[in-house]
Design a protein around this motif. Sequence first.
Motif, PDB file in Angstrom:
ATOM      1  N   ILE A 276      -1.302  16.696  29.619  1.00 55.31           N
ATOM      2  CA  ILE A 276      -2.080  17.759  30.264  1.00 55.31           C
ATOM      3  C   ILE A 276      -1.295  19.066  30.246  1.00 55.31           C
ATOM      4  O   ILE A 276      -1.836  20.141  29.961  1.00 55.31           O
ATOM      5  CB  ILE A 276      -2.448  17.358  31.710  1.00 55.31           C
ATOM      6  CG1 ILE A 276      -3.471  16.216  31.693  1.00 55.31           C
ATOM      7  CG2 ILE A 276      -3.011  18.552  32.483  1.00 55.31           C
ATOM      8  CD1 ILE A 276      -3.745  15.609  33.046  1.00 55.31           C
ATOM      9  N   HIS A 277       0.017  18.976  30.537  1.00 53.46           N
ATOM     10  CA  HIS A 277       0.883  20.162  30.529  1.00 53.46           C
ATOM     11  C   HIS A 277       0.915  20.810  29.148  1.00 53.46           C
ATOM     12  O   HIS A 277       0.873  22.041  29.028  1.00 53.46           O
ATOM     13  CB  HIS A 277       2.303  19.771  30.962  1.00 53.46           C
ATOM     14  CG  HIS A 277       3.335  20.799  30.633  1.00 53.46           C
ATOM     15  ND1 HIS A 277       3.524  21.933  31.395  1.00 53.46           N
ATOM     16  CD2 HIS A 277       4.221  20.887  29.602  1.00 53.46           C
ATOM     17  CE1 HIS A 277       4.490  22.664  30.865  1.00 53.46           C
ATOM     18  NE2 HIS A 277       4.925  22.053  29.774  1.00 53.46           N
TER      19      HIS A 277
ATOM     20  N   LYS B 281      12.225  10.677  35.084  1.00 51.93           N
ATOM     21  CA  LYS B 281      11.329  11.561  34.347  1.00 51.93           C
ATOM     22  C   LYS B 281      11.667  11.471  32.861  1.00 51.93           C
ATOM     23  O   LYS B 281      12.511  12.195  32.353  1.00 51.93           O
ATOM     24  CB  LYS B 281      11.467  13.007  34.849  1.00 51.93           C
ATOM     25  CG  LYS B 281      10.960  13.201  36.279  1.00 51.93           C
ATOM     26  CD  LYS B 281      10.969  14.661  36.690  1.00 51.93           C
ATOM     27  CE  LYS B 281      10.404  14.847  38.080  1.00 51.93           C
ATOM     28  NZ  LYS B 281      10.376  16.272  38.493  1.00 51.93           N
TER      29      LYS B 281
ATOM     30  N   VAL C  50       0.572  13.209  32.383  1.00 46.59           N
ATOM     31  CA  VAL C  50       0.825  14.524  32.984  1.00 46.59           C
ATOM     32  C   VAL C  50       1.446  15.457  31.943  1.00 46.59           C
ATOM     33  O   VAL C  50       1.118  16.649  31.885  1.00 46.59           O
ATOM     34  CB  VAL C  50       1.740  14.400  34.217  1.00 46.59           C
ATOM     35  CG1 VAL C  50       2.013  15.766  34.831  1.00 46.59           C
ATOM     36  CG2 VAL C  50       1.110  13.478  35.258  1.00 46.59           C
TER      37      VAL C  50
ATOM     38  N   ARG D  67       5.027  10.915  34.161  1.00 48.07           N
ATOM     39  CA  ARG D  67       3.989  10.218  33.391  1.00 48.07           C
ATOM     40  C   ARG D  67       3.671  10.966  32.110  1.00 48.07           C
ATOM     41  O   ARG D  67       3.623  12.196  32.089  1.00 48.07           O
ATOM     42  CB  ARG D  67       2.720  10.073  34.227  1.00 48.07           C
ATOM     43  CG  ARG D  67       2.877   9.205  35.441  1.00 48.07           C
ATOM     44  CD  ARG D  67       1.609   9.206  36.274  1.00 48.07           C
ATOM     45  NE  ARG D  67       0.470   8.699  35.517  1.00 48.07           N
ATOM     46  CZ  ARG D  67      -0.783   8.777  35.943  1.00 48.07           C
ATOM     47  NH1 ARG D  67      -1.064   9.351  37.087  1.00 48.07           N
ATOM     48  NH2 ARG D  67      -1.757   8.285  35.214  1.00 48.07           N
TER      49      ARG D  67
ATOM     50  N   THR E  37       3.892   4.363  38.992  1.00 50.68           N
ATOM     51  CA  THR E  37       4.214   5.791  39.015  1.00 50.68           C
ATOM     52  C   THR E  37       4.972   6.148  40.285  1.00 50.68           C
ATOM     53  O   THR E  37       5.943   6.907  40.250  1.00 50.68           O
ATOM     54  CB  THR E  37       2.923   6.629  38.936  1.00 50.68           C
ATOM     55  OG1 THR E  37       2.239   6.297  37.726  1.00 50.68           O
ATOM     56  CG2 THR E  37       3.231   8.119  38.944  1.00 50.68           C
TER      57      THR E  37
ATOM     58  N   PHE F   3       8.590  15.169  32.966  1.00 51.50           N
ATOM     59  CA  PHE F   3       7.493  14.593  33.725  1.00 51.50           C
ATOM     60  C   PHE F   3       7.673  13.091  33.900  1.00 51.50           C
ATOM     61  O   PHE F   3       8.270  12.431  33.053  1.00 51.50           O
ATOM     62  CB  PHE F   3       6.152  14.865  33.023  1.00 51.50           C
ATOM     63  CG  PHE F   3       5.861  16.331  32.876  1.00 51.50           C
ATOM     64  CD1 PHE F   3       5.191  17.026  33.870  1.00 51.50           C
ATOM     65  CD2 PHE F   3       6.293  17.024  31.746  1.00 51.50           C
ATOM     66  CE1 PHE F   3       4.933  18.381  33.736  1.00 51.50           C
ATOM     67  CE2 PHE F   3       6.037  18.373  31.612  1.00 51.50           C
ATOM     68  CZ  PHE F   3       5.362  19.062  32.614  1.00 51.50           C
TER      69      PHE F   3
ATOM     70  N   ARG G  41      -8.814  19.494  31.446  1.00 53.77           N
ATOM     71  CA  ARG G  41      -8.657  18.297  32.270  1.00 53.77           C
ATOM     72  C   ARG G  41     -10.012  17.701  32.640  1.00 53.77           C
ATOM     73  O   ARG G  41     -10.974  18.419  32.890  1.00 53.77           O
ATOM     74  CB  ARG G  41      -7.869  18.634  33.549  1.00 53.77           C
ATOM     75  CG  ARG G  41      -6.421  19.002  33.276  1.00 53.77           C
ATOM     76  CD  ARG G  41      -5.713  19.458  34.534  1.00 53.77           C
ATOM     77  NE  ARG G  41      -5.816  18.468  35.605  1.00 53.77           N
ATOM     78  CZ  ARG G  41      -5.137  18.572  36.750  1.00 53.77           C
ATOM     79  NH1 ARG G  41      -4.343  19.602  36.965  1.00 53.77           N
ATOM     80  NH2 ARG G  41      -5.281  17.645  37.684  1.00 53.77           N
TER      81      ARG G  41
END
Length: 208
Positions: free
Chosen positions: A165-166, A146, A162, A159, A137, A157, A187
């Motif tokens: 999660i977004h 990205k 991530v 990863r 990463t 992003f 999360r």
Amino acid sequence: MVIKEVGFQCLDCGKILTTPTSLNTHMRIHTGEKPYVCKECGKRFSDTSAYRYHLLIHNGVKPFKCQDCGKAFKQKSLLRKHMTVHSGERKYSCSQCDRKFAYRESLKLHLRTHSGERPFKCTVCAKDFADKGYLKTHLKIHSNQKNYHCGVCGQKFIRIGVLNIHLRSHTGERPYHCTVCDKQFARLDHLKNHQRTHTGKCHGHYLM
């Protein structure tokens, strides 16, 4: 008495295979041959089943679904790991402190916090890391890579984790459940912080 030889034997390791095709596939273990190439990313495979399984990553198919929360996964092993979120099972204990972990890999990584071992070094800036994934990463920071795009707002992003999660900020998904009060969180780190309010070990706050 006539003994009929069954199957086809590998001359390198002695293993018996049932067909010439399976023998040819097996021989690739010894030769290192990987004739199946993914057109998307260039990764190579020695047999068709592993190649087809890999293609799921690119076509977005997630055939393994959690019956508790509906979350889907590309691999059965990932689903099994996910199930520990619901069961709370933590069978791997640290020998140096009282922490327990759901996965052997997590315990191995945790043990480096005791030993200080950081075996993975960045070849660009010489920064070192305890985990290979962290280094991978980190290297994207140097290349500004990205590859994961949000289909809702277009944000990019480094990863996929991530990005996932977004995406919950758009869908309102909260897959992590507190087993004490049944509160839900988007999360895992938020759930862990919340659980400290029940144990009396709350060291910080976060925004819901």
